[in-house]
Design a protein around this motif. Structure first.
Motif, short mmCIF file in Angstrom:
data_model
loop_
_atom_site.label_atom_id
_atom_site.label_comp_id
_atom_site.label_asym_id
_atom_site.label_seq_id
_atom_site.Cartn_x
_atom_site.Cartn_y
_atom_site.Cartn_z
N ARG A 59 0.75 -1.20 0.03
CA ARG A 59 -0.11 0.03 -0.13
C ARG A 59 0.80 1.28 0.15
O ARG A 59 0.69 2.44 -0.60
CB ARG A 59 -1.11 0.16 1.13
CG ARG A 59 -1.88 -1.14 1.02
CD ARG A 59 -2.86 -0.95 2.29
NE ARG A 59 -3.71 -2.04 2.22
CZ ARG A 59 -3.44 -3.25 3.01
NH1 ARG A 59 -2.28 -3.32 3.46
NH2 ARG A 59 -4.41 -4.20 2.97
N ARG A 60 2.02 1.42 0.76
CA ARG A 60 2.88 2.59 0.93
C ARG A 60 3.51 2.71 -0.47
O ARG A 60 3.47 4.00 -0.77
CB ARG A 60 3.84 2.22 1.95
CG ARG A 60 4.84 3.32 1.97
CD ARG A 60 6.13 3.14 3.06
NE ARG A 60 6.69 1.73 2.56
CZ ARG A 60 7.63 1.85 1.67
NH1 ARG A 60 7.83 2.75 0.71
NH2 ARG A 60 8.42 0.59 1.68
N ARG A 61 3.86 1.77 -1.17
CA ARG A 61 4.42 1.91 -2.36
C ARG A 61 3.42 2.24 -3.62
O ARG A 61 3.79 3.12 -4.42
CB ARG A 61 4.95 0.48 -2.94
CG ARG A 61 6.50 0.19 -2.24
CD ARG A 61 7.29 -0.96 -2.94
NE ARG A 61 6.62 -2.08 -2.16
CZ ARG A 61 6.55 -3.23 -2.93
NH1 ARG A 61 6.88 -3.28 -3.93
NH2 ARG A 61 5.83 -4.27 -2.54
N PHE A 62 2.22 2.00 -3.38
CA PHE A 62 1.12 2.25 -4.33
C PHE A 62 0.91 3.77 -4.13
O PHE A 62 0.62 4.25 -5.08
CB PHE A 62 -0.06 1.37 -4.09
CG PHE A 62 -1.32 1.73 -4.75
CD1 PHE A 62 -1.31 1.42 -6.16
CD2 PHE A 62 -2.30 2.58 -4.48
CE1 PHE A 62 -2.31 1.55 -6.95
CE2 PHE A 62 -3.26 3.07 -5.22
CZ PHE A 62 -3.52 2.43 -6.26
N PHE A 63 0.84 4.24 -3.04
CA PHE A 63 0.66 5.76 -3.00
C PHE A 63 1.63 6.84 -3.00
O PHE A 63 1.61 7.98 -2.57
CB PHE A 63 -0.26 5.82 -1.51
CG PHE A 63 -1.49 5.15 -1.59
CD1 PHE A 63 -2.85 5.95 -2.22
CD2 PHE A 63 -1.86 4.24 -1.00
CE1 PHE A 63 -3.78 5.41 -2.36
CE2 PHE A 63 -3.03 3.52 -0.86
CZ PHE A 63 -4.35 4.16 -1.71
N GLN A 64 2.89 6.15 -3.31
CA GLN A 64 4.02 6.97 -3.61
C GLN A 64 3.70 7.94 -4.74
O GLN A 64 3.33 7.63 -5.74
CB GLN A 64 5.36 6.32 -3.68
CG GLN A 64 5.89 5.90 -2.56
CD GLN A 64 7.09 5.00 -2.86
OE1 GLN A 64 7.61 4.54 -3.73
NE2 GLN A 64 7.75 4.70 -1.59
#
Length: 64
Positions: A59-64
């Motif tokens: 999720r963190r990488r998706f929202f970068q």
């Protein structure tokens, strides 16, 4: 409206059909009902077998 989609509506977007998919994402052609226009809507799919920490990393990488 398209059939066979996981949901037919996500928030203010009505899904029309799937455009493509990646490792953990799916892109849909969708209708923005608020603005009245067709958009590409990218969603994230985290497999249910993914550990909690791994899911948060995805999720963190998706929202970068």
């Amino acid at each position: 409206m398209a059939t066979g989609l996981p949901q037919q509506k996500i928030g203010r977007y009505e899904l029309i059909h799937e455009i493509g998919r990646g490792l953990s994402t799916v892109v849909y052609k969708a209708q923005d009902v608020l603005l009245g226009r067709v958009v590409a809507l990218k969603t994230i799919e985290v497999p249910p077998v993914v550990l909690e920490a791994e899911g948060e990393d995805i999720r963190r990488r998706f929202f970068q």
